[in-house]
Enzyme design. Structure first.
Site, short mmCIF file in Angstrom:
data_model
loop_
_atom_site.label_atom_id
_atom_site.label_comp_id
_atom_site.label_asym_id
_atom_site.label_seq_id
_atom_site.Cartn_x
_atom_site.Cartn_y
_atom_site.Cartn_z
N ASP A 61 2.12 28.23 24.55
CA ASP A 61 1.07 27.49 23.86
C ASP A 61 1.12 26.05 24.34
O ASP A 61 2.05 25.30 24.01
CB ASP A 61 1.30 27.56 22.35
CG ASP A 61 0.19 26.89 21.54
OD1 ASP A 61 -0.63 26.17 22.14
OD2 ASP A 61 0.16 27.08 20.31
N ASN A 89 -7.06 23.84 31.80
CA ASN A 89 -8.26 24.65 31.59
C ASN A 89 -8.32 25.33 30.23
O ASN A 89 -9.39 25.75 29.79
CB ASN A 89 -8.34 25.72 32.70
CG ASN A 89 -9.30 26.83 32.37
OD1 ASN A 89 -10.51 26.68 32.51
ND2 ASN A 89 -8.77 27.98 31.93
N TYR A 160 -16.41 20.44 20.34
CA TYR A 160 -16.08 20.74 21.74
C TYR A 160 -16.54 19.60 22.66
O TYR A 160 -15.76 19.09 23.48
CB TYR A 160 -16.75 22.05 22.16
CG TYR A 160 -16.59 22.37 23.62
CD1 TYR A 160 -15.41 22.94 24.11
CD2 TYR A 160 -17.62 22.12 24.53
CE1 TYR A 160 -15.26 23.23 25.45
CE2 TYR A 160 -17.47 22.41 25.87
CZ TYR A 160 -16.30 22.97 26.33
OH TYR A 160 -16.15 23.24 27.67
#
Length: 254
Positions: A61, A89, A160
């Site tokens: 993680d 990414n 986002y």
């Protein structure tokens, strides 16, 4: 450093854009670390396609510094050399679903926090862990994945889009800080990609509209973005840092 001499970590490398980036580096002969959070089977499929001699799947993680340290150490032991190149990414808990997005009335700070941790915090962790080896080698390539929605938020994915805008600021500040050590930090910002798990909820008519509105008359693919990432890692980009390259067929001209 040639691409074939690099050891490349792709966070969130088991699917979608991450898998395309991993395969692109594998095609060029680089050693590839496919980081994944949950889907071991998908990560292993990417490794199998690249070839087990040049790729390894490692769970972790990236929001957790200790996990990132383990990923880097395992990669170094496996390839007998440190990671030279990092592609940040990973995408955490997000779907490009315009019909069900959170609006100003429904979004809260916790929603922002999830995306900030998945983009900025995760990238900070990989930079912190990779820095010393990159300084020792006098070479490092860090490529952050952004979005053209920062320049043109045609859909207000508040949490986002804002996290990726912050990641652009992070990119430029790190480029300034790390440049004297031979480390470049850049961003590649794709458009809506056809078609990944993250964009699966996007209706086909949206893709059709993008195709009609884009100078190249096409929707950007993961492979389009992956090849731009290769550029920033390659010797051809040795004089480029702190930049954001928008890869969307010309939909956004920045």
């Amino acid at each position: 450093m040639k691409l074939s001499d690099q050891v490349v970590l792709i966070t969130g490398g088991s699917r979608g854009l991450g898998a395309a980036i991993a395969k692109a580096f594998g095609r060029e002969g680089a050693k590839v670390v496919v980081n994944y959070y949950q889907n071991e089977a998908k990560a292993q499929e990417v490794v199998d396609e690249i070839g087990k001699e040049n790729a390894i799947a490692i769970q972790g993680d990236v929001r957790e510094l200790l996990d990132v340290e383990v990923v880097f150490q395992r990669a170094k032991e496996h390839f007998n050399q440190p990671i030279t190149t990092v592609v940040n990414n990973a995408l955490v808990q997000f779907s490009f679903d315009a019909a069900n997005r959170k609006t100003v009335d429904s979004i809260n700070w916790d929603d922002y926090q999830v995306q900030f941790e998945g983009s900025v915090k995760a990238s900070l962790n990989t930079v912190k862990v990779s820095k010393n080896d990159m300084v020792d080698q006098k070479f490092g390539r860090i490529i952050n994945i952004g979005t053209n929605l920062v320049q043109n938020p045609v859909v207000a994915y508040h949490e986002y889009n804002t996290s990726k805008a912050a990641l652009l600021g992070f990119t430029r500040n790190m480029a300034k800080d790390l440049g004297p050590n031979g480390i470049t930090v850049n961003m590649v910002s794709g458009g809506l990609l056809e078609k990944t798990d993250a964009s699966a909820a996007t209706p086909d008519d949206v893709f059709a509209l993008i195709r009609q509105s884009t100078p190249l008359q096409k929707v950007t693919t993961p492979e389009d973005v992956a090849d731009a990432v290769l550029f920033f890692a390659s010797p051809w980009a040795r004089g480029v840092t702190g930049q954001n390259l928008v890869v969307d067929g010309g939909l956004v001209m920045d």
